[in-house]
Write a protein that holds these residues in place. Structure first.
Motif, PDB file in Angstrom:
ATOM      1  N   LEU A  72       0.852  -1.191   0.000  1.00 46.45           N
ATOM      2  CA  LEU A  72       0.000   0.000   0.000  1.00 46.45           C
ATOM      3  C   LEU A  72       0.889   1.243   0.000  1.00 46.45           C
ATOM      4  O   LEU A  72       0.721   2.130  -0.824  1.00 46.45           O
ATOM      5  CB  LEU A  72      -0.929  -0.007   1.218  1.00 46.45           C
ATOM      6  N   VAL A  73       1.824   1.319   0.943  1.00 43.85           N
ATOM      7  CA  VAL A  73       2.841   2.383   0.964  1.00 43.85           C
ATOM      8  C   VAL A  73       4.201   1.693   0.917  1.00 43.85           C
ATOM      9  O   VAL A  73       4.527   0.931   1.821  1.00 43.85           O
ATOM     10  CB  VAL A  73       2.733   3.255   2.227  1.00 43.85           C
ATOM     11  N   PRO A  74       4.984   1.924  -0.133  1.00 43.97           N
ATOM     12  CA  PRO A  74       6.259   1.209  -0.273  1.00 43.97           C
ATOM     13  C   PRO A  74       7.257   1.584   0.815  1.00 43.97           C
ATOM     14  O   PRO A  74       7.101   2.598   1.502  1.00 43.97           O
ATOM     15  CB  PRO A  74       6.752   1.626  -1.667  1.00 43.97           C
ATOM     16  N   GLN A  92      -2.374   3.702  12.841  1.00 38.22           N
ATOM     17  CA  GLN A  92      -3.538   3.181  13.551  1.00 38.22           C
ATOM     18  C   GLN A  92      -4.738   4.107  13.373  1.00 38.22           C
ATOM     19  O   GLN A  92      -5.867   3.647  13.124  1.00 38.22           O
ATOM     20  CB  GLN A  92      -3.185   3.007  15.029  1.00 38.22           C
ATOM     21  N   GLN A  93      -4.502   5.400  13.479  1.00 37.38           N
ATOM     22  CA  GLN A  93      -5.588   6.359  13.265  1.00 37.38           C
ATOM     23  C   GLN A  93      -6.124   6.262  11.841  1.00 37.38           C
ATOM     24  O   GLN A  93      -7.340   6.313  11.621  1.00 37.38           O
ATOM     25  CB  GLN A  93      -5.096   7.773  13.556  1.00 37.38           C
ATOM     26  N   TRP A  94      -5.216   6.132  10.881  1.00 40.53           N
ATOM     27  CA  TRP A  94      -5.647   5.968   9.495  1.00 40.53           C
ATOM     28  C   TRP A  94      -6.501   4.707   9.346  1.00 40.53           C
ATOM     29  O   TRP A  94      -7.568   4.743   8.731  1.00 40.53           O
ATOM     30  CB  TRP A  94      -4.421   5.889   8.579  1.00 40.53           C
ATOM     31  N   LEU A 130      -7.491   2.742  -1.642  1.00 43.44           N
ATOM     32  CA  LEU A 130      -6.972   2.485  -0.297  1.00 43.44           C
ATOM     33  C   LEU A 130      -5.496   2.863  -0.224  1.00 43.44           C
ATOM     34  O   LEU A 130      -5.055   3.519   0.732  1.00 43.44           O
ATOM     35  CB  LEU A 130      -7.162   1.006   0.040  1.00 43.44           C
ATOM     36  N   ALA A 131      -4.728   2.467  -1.231  1.00 45.89           N
ATOM     37  CA  ALA A 131      -3.297   2.773  -1.241  1.00 45.89           C
ATOM     38  C   ALA A 131      -3.053   4.270  -1.347  1.00 45.89           C
ATOM     39  O   ALA A 131      -2.168   4.815  -0.664  1.00 45.89           O
ATOM     40  CB  ALA A 131      -2.624   2.037  -2.396  1.00 45.89           C
ATOM     41  N   ALA A 132      -3.804   4.956  -2.196  1.00 49.42           N
ATOM     42  CA  ALA A 132      -3.627   6.396  -2.345  1.00 49.42           C
ATOM     43  C   ALA A 132      -3.949   7.127  -1.042  1.00 49.42           C
ATOM     44  O   ALA A 132      -3.238   8.052  -0.628  1.00 49.42           O
ATOM     45  CB  ALA A 132      -4.518   6.911  -3.475  1.00 49.42           C
ATOM     46  N   ASN A 133      -5.006   6.688  -0.379  1.00 50.28           N
ATOM     47  CA  ASN A 133      -5.405   7.279   0.891  1.00 50.28           C
ATOM     48  C   ASN A 133      -4.313   7.097   1.936  1.00 50.28           C
ATOM     49  O   ASN A 133      -3.954   8.023   2.683  1.00 50.28           O
ATOM     50  CB  ASN A 133      -6.718   6.615   1.335  1.00 50.28           C
ATOM     51  N   ALA A 134      -3.732   5.896   1.977  1.00 51.26           N
ATOM     52  CA  ALA A 134      -2.669   5.612   2.949  1.00 51.26           C
ATOM     53  C   ALA A 134      -1.420   6.431   2.666  1.00 51.26           C
ATOM     54  O   ALA A 134      -0.784   6.960   3.587  1.00 51.26           O
ATOM     55  CB  ALA A 134      -2.338   4.123   2.925  1.00 51.26           C
ATOM     56  N   ALA A 137      -1.873   9.897   3.866  1.00 56.24           N
ATOM     57  CA  ALA A 137      -1.943   9.984   5.323  1.00 56.24           C
ATOM     58  C   ALA A 137      -0.565   9.871   5.978  1.00 56.24           C
ATOM     59  O   ALA A 137      -0.301  10.508   7.002  1.00 56.24           O
ATOM     60  CB  ALA A 137      -2.861   8.887   5.863  1.00 56.24           C
ATOM     61  N   LEU A 138       0.317   9.071   5.393  1.00 59.39           N
ATOM     62  CA  LEU A 138       1.607   8.797   6.032  1.00 59.39           C
ATOM     63  C   LEU A 138       2.781   9.473   5.340  1.00 59.39           C
ATOM     64  O   LEU A 138       3.911   9.395   5.835  1.00 59.39           O
ATOM     65  CB  LEU A 138       1.848   7.282   6.081  1.00 59.39           C
ATOM     66  N   GLY A 139       2.538  10.128   4.232  1.00 60.35           N
ATOM     67  CA  GLY A 139       3.631  10.686   3.442  1.00 60.35           C
ATOM     68  C   GLY A 139       4.507  11.659   4.188  1.00 60.35           C
ATOM     69  O   GLY A 139       5.721  11.714   3.954  1.00 60.35           O
TER      70      GLY A 139
END
Length: 241
Positions: A72-74, A92-94, A130-134, A137-139
């Motif tokens: 999802l996020v490399p 976890q929040q995501w 889902l991957a784009a959202n993650a 969120a974490l970028g």
């Protein structure tokens, strides 16, 4: 949930992966296929498909190191001042904002690899979103690439859009370039072997149902080149209404 910690180097990399529920046939079959459970660290005996010229474990060296997963996020290093615990809290929040769903999947060739892929456009779209959202969120927790890392990424046949994604996100295959997959082989030059692996997996998993997307997981590479380990599972909220 793995409790490994503290022996990680400053160069440790983290990744947000999809991992099937540990009690599911999808998790157990995938870990056995690759010969390793990244959550427990156990080595497993891979099956040996009939008629395959080589042992299966000789064809899965690269995916075995990464563990059974769908990216999802490399993998990324943490930005200065960001601790693993802060990453876990953000992830976890995501996850708590995501809804569970199912996606029909099947083994197929992807370039020169064999991989588990969405079997319909609805599943492809849901997993891409889902991957784009993650990633969004974490970028901000990701360390910037070094000039050497950037140069290595850009030294590949990429489209202008993919090059722009490398410069901004550190990876070319994100957003509309993303293709969800769970790798089942090394890069192979033999089309017959690929076809055998595809047929073996699909036959083995016939009747397993759709892939249960019930959560994600944080994986960690403790030191460069070390096997990735599942550090924390991140359950999603209840199923979509």
């Amino acid at each position: 949930m793995s409790e490994l910690r503290q022996d990680w180097s400053e160069a440790a990399r983290f990744a947000l992966y999809y991992a099937p529920p540990c009690e599911s046939a999808w998790w157990q079959a995938g870990c056995a296929w690759l010969g390793r459970d990244p959550e427990t660290g156990a080595s497993l005996a891979p099956p040996q498909p009939a008629g395959l010229a080589q042992p299966l474990d000789a064809l899965t060296v690269a995916p075995r190191r990464y563990g059974w997963h769908g990216t999802l996020v490399p993998p990324f290093r943490l930005a200065a001042g960001v601790t693993p615990e802060a990453l876990y809290a953000a992830a976890q929040q995501w996850a708590q904002r995501q809804a569970r769903f199912e996606a029909p999947v099947e083994a197929a060739t992807l370039g020169r690899f064999v991989a588990l892929r969405p079997a319909d456009e609805a599943g492809e779209t849901a997993l891409r979103e889902l991957a784009a959202n993650a990633l969004r969120a974490l970028g901000s927790l990701r360390a910037q690439q070094t000039p050497a890392e950037l140069a290595k990424r850009l030294d590949a046949p990429l489209t202008p859009r993919q090059r722009a994604y490398v410069e901004e996100w550190g990876y070319p295959y994100v957003f509309e370039e993303f293709r969800f997959h769970m790798t089942l082989s090394d890069s192979l030059n033999d089309a017959q072997t690929c076809a055998q692996l595809v047929d073996t997996w699909n036959t083995q998993m016939r009747g397993a149902g759709a892939l249960p997307v019930q959560g994600a997981a944080l994986f960690v590479e403790p030191q460069p080149g070390a096997p990735f380990a599942l550090w924390r599972r991140l359950p999603f909220a209840e199923a979509r209404a």
